[in-house]
Motif scaffolding. Structure first.
Motif, short mmCIF file in Angstrom:
data_model
loop_
_atom_site.label_atom_id
_atom_site.label_comp_id
_atom_site.label_asym_id
_atom_site.label_seq_id
_atom_site.Cartn_x
_atom_site.Cartn_y
_atom_site.Cartn_z
N SER A 37 -26.58 10.09 -51.68
CA SER A 37 -26.74 10.24 -53.17
C SER A 37 -27.42 11.54 -53.33
O SER A 37 -27.25 12.08 -54.49
CB SER A 37 -28.04 9.05 -53.33
OG SER A 37 -29.35 9.53 -52.75
N ARG A 41 -25.26 14.01 -56.20
CA ARG A 41 -26.05 14.05 -57.49
C ARG A 41 -26.30 15.51 -57.75
O ARG A 41 -26.61 15.92 -58.77
CB ARG A 41 -27.00 13.00 -57.90
CG ARG A 41 -26.70 11.72 -57.70
CD ARG A 41 -25.66 11.37 -58.79
NE ARG A 41 -25.36 10.13 -58.93
CZ ARG A 41 -24.44 9.58 -59.77
NH1 ARG A 41 -23.74 10.42 -60.42
NH2 ARG A 41 -24.15 8.38 -59.56
N ASN A 42 -26.42 16.42 -56.60
CA ASN A 42 -26.80 17.70 -56.55
C ASN A 42 -25.90 18.62 -55.81
O ASN A 42 -26.27 19.35 -55.01
CB ASN A 42 -28.20 17.67 -56.02
CG ASN A 42 -29.37 16.75 -56.51
OD1 ASN A 42 -29.95 17.44 -57.92
ND2 ASN A 42 -29.51 15.73 -56.09
N ASN A 134 -29.72 10.76 -60.39
CA ASN A 134 -29.24 11.77 -61.38
C ASN A 134 -29.45 13.03 -60.64
O ASN A 134 -30.19 13.09 -59.52
CB ASN A 134 -30.04 11.83 -62.72
CG ASN A 134 -29.74 10.60 -63.20
OD1 ASN A 134 -28.61 10.38 -63.73
ND2 ASN A 134 -30.86 9.91 -63.88
N ALA A 135 -28.95 14.22 -61.17
CA ALA A 135 -29.36 15.55 -60.61
C ALA A 135 -30.77 15.87 -60.68
O ALA A 135 -31.55 15.46 -61.78
CB ALA A 135 -28.48 16.64 -61.16
#
Length: 181
Positions: A37, A41-42, A134-135
């Motif tokens: 994850s 997301r990053n 999320n980022a």
């Protein structure tokens, strides 16, 4: 799969660190879920999954698949003797008191390492039970809170060599000595 223990982050403050400190060569799937994850997301951050095991069991091919899918993901071992050098927790680590006087030595090691990796390279530390949905866009130099509005240790975000991290290492050392003697 053997690890390179000399692989270190080259980008200060652009890292996410997750770790498994129980010397297992087969991390749980939920840990891989968290690692994936963060990598997903990053994509602009290097995501480091640090293991204290010398090897990684890749028999299910999951590590191989994740490393191919996410170029920002790095799965590495860590040179414990080297990372503790010149820090306030070096003597505590070298004494090995934390391995015999604590019920959960991997957690004590994790508590020390999360601060150390951020001290050396900066970025974000996340426990492996936290998923990135999320980022990460929050500023560095912060700690997470648990559900009771208490400062928690599951999520840290700091610039490398931030003085709060040094103070945390001093506190870990001082509190361990006070608690065990």
């Amino acid at each position: 799969m053997w690890f390179n223990r000399d692989v270190t982050p080259v980008k200060k403050d652009r890292n996410v660190f997750l770790m498994q400190t129980d010397c297992s060569s087969h991390p749980k799937y939920r840990a891989w879920c968290a690692v994936e994850s963060w990598a997903n997301r990053n994509p602009g951050l290097d995501v480091w999954f640090i293991l204290t095991s010398l090897t990684l069991d890749d028999s299910d091919r999951l590590p191989h698949l994740l490393l191919r899918r996410y170029p920002n993901l790095k799965v590495v071992g860590i040179d414990l003797d080297l990372i503790f050098n010149n820090t306030p927790v070096r003597d505590l680590f070298m004494s090995r008191k934390w391995t015999v006087e604590e019920t959960w030595p991997p957690e004590v090691l994790s508590n020390m390492l999360r601060v150390l990796v951020l001290w050396h390279w900066g970025g974000i530390y996340s426990d492996t039970d936290i998923l990135a949905i999320n980022a990460f866009t929050l500023p560095l130099n912060a700690v997470g809170f648990d559900s009771h509005a208490l400062i928690g240790s599951a999520l840290y975000a700091f610039h490398a060599a931030h003085p709060v991290l040094w103070a945390l290492m001093e506190d870990i050392n001082r509190e361990f000595i006070v608690r065990t003697f």
